[in-house]
Motif scaffolding. Sequence first.
Motif, mmCIF file in Angstrom:
data_model
loop_
_atom_site.group_PDB
_atom_site.id
_atom_site.type_symbol
_atom_site.label_atom_id
_atom_site.label_comp_id
_atom_site.label_asym_id
_atom_site.label_seq_id
_atom_site.Cartn_x
_atom_site.Cartn_y
_atom_site.Cartn_z
ATOM 1 N N THR A 159 0.833 -0.983 0.083
ATOM 2 C CA THR A 159 -0.223 -0.070 -0.059
ATOM 3 C C THR A 159 0.300 1.587 0.162
ATOM 4 O O THR A 159 0.963 2.507 -0.452
ATOM 5 N N ALA A 160 1.892 1.246 0.769
ATOM 6 C CA ALA A 160 3.286 2.617 1.019
ATOM 7 C C ALA A 160 3.700 2.754 -0.930
ATOM 8 O O ALA A 160 3.203 3.777 -0.959
ATOM 9 N N PHE A 161 3.280 1.628 -1.291
ATOM 10 C CA PHE A 161 4.947 1.426 -2.489
ATOM 11 C C PHE A 161 3.606 2.487 -3.602
ATOM 12 O O PHE A 161 3.704 2.939 -4.297
ATOM 13 N N THR A 162 1.985 2.167 -3.715
ATOM 14 C CA THR A 162 0.906 2.174 -4.075
ATOM 15 C C THR A 162 0.641 3.670 -4.353
ATOM 16 O O THR A 162 0.019 3.783 -5.243
ATOM 17 N N GLY A 163 0.941 3.799 -2.825
ATOM 18 C CA GLY A 163 -0.123 5.013 -2.508
ATOM 19 C C GLY A 163 1.226 5.991 -3.290
ATOM 20 O O GLY A 163 0.654 7.365 -3.767
ATOM 21 N N ALA A 164 2.245 5.952 -3.367
ATOM 22 C CA ALA A 164 3.008 7.327 -4.090
ATOM 23 C C ALA A 164 3.162 7.204 -5.496
ATOM 24 O O ALA A 164 2.941 8.735 -6.056
ATOM 25 N N ILE A 165 2.030 5.936 -6.599
ATOM 26 C CA ILE A 165 1.896 6.097 -7.497
ATOM 27 C C ILE A 165 0.799 7.149 -7.423
ATOM 28 O O ILE A 165 0.485 8.008 -8.885
ATOM 29 N N SER A 166 -0.842 6.640 -6.704
ATOM 30 C CA SER A 166 -1.635 6.954 -6.730
ATOM 31 C C SER A 166 -1.793 8.341 -6.493
ATOM 32 O O SER A 166 -2.395 9.257 -7.243
ATOM 33 N N LEU A 167 -1.015 8.824 -5.750
ATOM 34 C CA LEU A 167 -0.768 10.403 -5.485
ATOM 35 C C LEU A 167 -1.048 11.081 -6.517
ATOM 36 O O LEU A 167 -1.077 12.047 -6.935
ATOM 37 N N GLY A 168 0.332 10.814 -7.090
ATOM 38 C CA GLY A 168 0.663 11.517 -8.955
ATOM 39 C C GLY A 168 0.070 10.897 -9.287
ATOM 40 O O GLY A 168 -0.309 12.377 -10.399
ATOM 41 N N GLY A 169 -0.943 10.055 -9.717
ATOM 42 C CA GLY A 169 -1.747 9.693 -10.452
ATOM 43 C C GLY A 169 -3.012 11.597 -10.485
ATOM 44 O O GLY A 169 -3.574 12.052 -10.968
ATOM 45 N N ILE A 170 -3.394 11.126 -9.203
ATOM 46 C CA ILE A 170 -4.310 12.261 -8.688
ATOM 47 C C ILE A 170 -3.933 13.718 -8.547
ATOM 48 O O ILE A 170 -4.970 14.824 -9.356
ATOM 49 N N ILE A 171 -3.122 13.978 -8.280
ATOM 50 C CA ILE A 171 -2.235 15.007 -8.989
ATOM 51 C C ILE A 171 -2.267 15.293 -10.268
ATOM 52 O O ILE A 171 -2.364 16.598 -10.778
ATOM 53 N N GLY A 172 -2.079 14.390 -11.206
ATOM 54 C CA GLY A 172 -2.112 14.642 -12.325
ATOM 55 C C GLY A 172 -3.404 15.162 -12.691
ATOM 56 O O GLY A 172 -3.248 15.964 -14.500
ATOM 57 N N SER A 173 -4.889 15.298 -12.416
ATOM 58 C CA SER A 173 -5.850 15.445 -12.781
ATOM 59 C C SER A 173 -5.890 17.091 -13.319
ATOM 60 O O SER A 173 -6.292 18.031 -13.884
ATOM 61 N N GLY A 174 -5.275 17.551 -11.998
ATOM 62 C CA GLY A 174 -4.935 18.741 -11.985
ATOM 63 C C GLY A 174 -4.272 19.713 -13.033
ATOM 64 O O GLY A 174 -5.057 20.408 -13.506
ATOM 65 N N VAL A 175 -2.769 18.696 -13.252
ATOM 66 C CA VAL A 175 -2.074 19.264 -14.080
ATOM 67 C C VAL A 175 -2.847 19.504 -15.799
ATOM 68 O O VAL A 175 -3.068 19.511 -16.387
ATOM 69 N N ALA A 176 -3.722 18.231 -16.412
ATOM 70 C CA ALA A 176 -4.322 17.874 -17.139
ATOM 71 C C ALA A 176 -5.438 19.307 -17.353
ATOM 72 O O ALA A 176 -5.490 19.500 -18.412
#
Length: 435
Positions: A54-71
């Motif tokens: 979960t800790a490893f996956t959380g980093a990737i998921s957080l980046g994806g969520i921030i990517g929503s604003g970037v998009a």
Amino acid sequence: MNRTGQPPRKPRFFYGWVVVAVAALGSFSASTETFPVLSIFLRPITAEFGWSVTAFTGAISLGGIIGSGVALATGPVVDRFGPRWALTFAYTLIGASFILMYFMSELWHLYALQVFARSMNTGVLAVASAVIVPNWFIARRGRATAYAGLGFPAGASLIPLFIAFMVSAYSWREASLGAGIMILIVSAVPTALLLRRRPEDMGLLPDGELPRSAADAPARDLRVTDYSLGLGQAARHPAIYLLIIAISLWWFGRTGVMLHAVPYLTDALAGPMTDTTLPHPVAVWALAVHSAVGALGAVIAGFLRDRISVRYLIAVDFLMNALAFILLLVVDTALLAMLWGVFYGLAQGASVTLQRLAFADYFGRRHLGSIEGVARAFTNITQAAGPLAAALAFDLTDSYRAIFTVFVVVNVLAALLAGVAKPPPPPEEGEQGQG
């Protein structure tokens, strides 16, 4: 007529095909920052540092969520200035992130680097790369998109093998370093040197065609008509919402399985009658087969789009994805794993191509960046949620079966929504691109 009084000649070679090649090269090495590759890094990194899945996956998921604003920010920029420098910046930052992972020693290092890399992948690459081919092609948009899309399955099939070899022969650090250098050379450099925004910027027309009057235009269907809806106009039609929800549901299952496919097959595979596991090379090869066959799925989907409405193609394809999850749930041998790789590869390869075509076919090319940006802002959330939901389900139940069953259901629902998403009618004369 040109200055000599002679009718204009169709160019012998259309620069749009150079753009297609650049797009393919970009997606080849950019596939490194995707879940099939990141899943290979998961076990060695968590084992070395003692981090949870979960800790490893959380980093990737957080980046994806921030990517929503970037998009959301990327879309209008791409519409105004083109995708060239946005993509160059994103490829450079992703490559640098992988290079810096070589020096990683703390959990916050992983989060910092993957937040940058994933937000660039989901917020810039996903939006900017989606407008490249549609800006250059209309009548041949399907096949051109398919050819450009070949880079991604090629990278997604070869790069996992390269990463797995580097991890086995050296370590995950050397694998990350090599991946970063490759992204800079294969994706960032050609994009900076060769990519152009639209054919009109070079005195050309889409598909390399010559100007023609409306009376001479082929009456094939609306897919070859160069009209465009602005974001405000598109927002008035149910189709945009139905497509966004359907595609978001597909991504929820797609990313959920891709990050966890290798751990599922090698550590936690549960067949209908027995608990078993498969050797790590079998799991990696199943993913490699899935990605390689995805190229065939992409080509088939592209050519079919030039003959059949993307609306029906994407609905059928999402049903195929649901069947692929059912097959994954009963995998308990190497042969079934490879068969799953083939079937899911065909389905997901077609999915990626059809999603690239859907918004362009429905709403046109002039404001595609803004529309894709809004769509990606939503799909990025489900992209991030899928792997995190799978990780939490595994940590709580020590099994992936329940969450993979959920992925079957969401793909069926996605198929239904895509099937009822009727394309909007052409805008009235003088209303193109308003709102």
